[in-house]
Design a protein around this motif. Structure first.
Motif: not given
Length: 150
Positions: A29-47
């Motif tokens: 149910s969470i939006s595509k926007t929230l899903k992409e923010l999660i994916k980008i931010r975690a990927s930034q942290i993990n480099r």
């Protein structure tokens, strides 16, 4: 660059399991926007350059702005750019991605409950878990931005 294992060809069942998580995430149910923010931010942290490249492109296709993507790494300071709901999700993402530091704190969890149901928080947690797994697959396989996964 040394060639590394390709999980898709070496163990297709492992990739099938990961794709099962992606199928689950495509129906939450969470939006595509929230899903992409999660994916980008975690990927930034993990480099994870491969995942940052992929998910920023996906976010732009989904209507995300350049400004928000550029400021995502500084979301705590960009208080006028990200909503309270997005900030709650980003806090969960950071604490879970950096789980060894303090884990998902009670404060962050309680804050998220102001905006999301327990079911939605479970969905957010699963989205964070999944992108962290993908980051580890891409980084250990030395995937490069724009490279085909197969």
């Amino acid at each position: 660059m040394q060639k590394r294992v390709n999980i898709n060809s070496a163990d297709p069942n492992a990739l099938k399991a990961m794709m099962g998580l992606e199928t689950y995430l495509s129906h939450i149910s969470i939006s595509k926007t929230l899903k992409e923010l999660i994916k980008i931010r975690a990927s930034q942290i993990n480099r994870c350059a491969y995942c940052i490249d992929m998910h920023t492109k996906d976010a732009l296709k989904n209507g995300e702005t350049n400004q928000r993507i550029f400021l995502l790494n500084a979301w705590k300071e960009a208080t006028e750019i990200f909503t309270h709901e997005e900030r709650a999700v980003l806090a969960i993402t950071e604490e879970m991605t950096l789980i060894r530091q303090k884990g998902l704190t009670d404060e962050t969890y309680k804050n998220a409950l102001q905006f999301f149901s327990e079911n939605q928080i479970a969905e957010i947690i699963m989205a964070v878990i999944t992108i962290n797994a993908w980051n580890r697959i891409a980084i250990s396989g030395l995937f490069q931005p724009g490279q085909a996964f197969a």
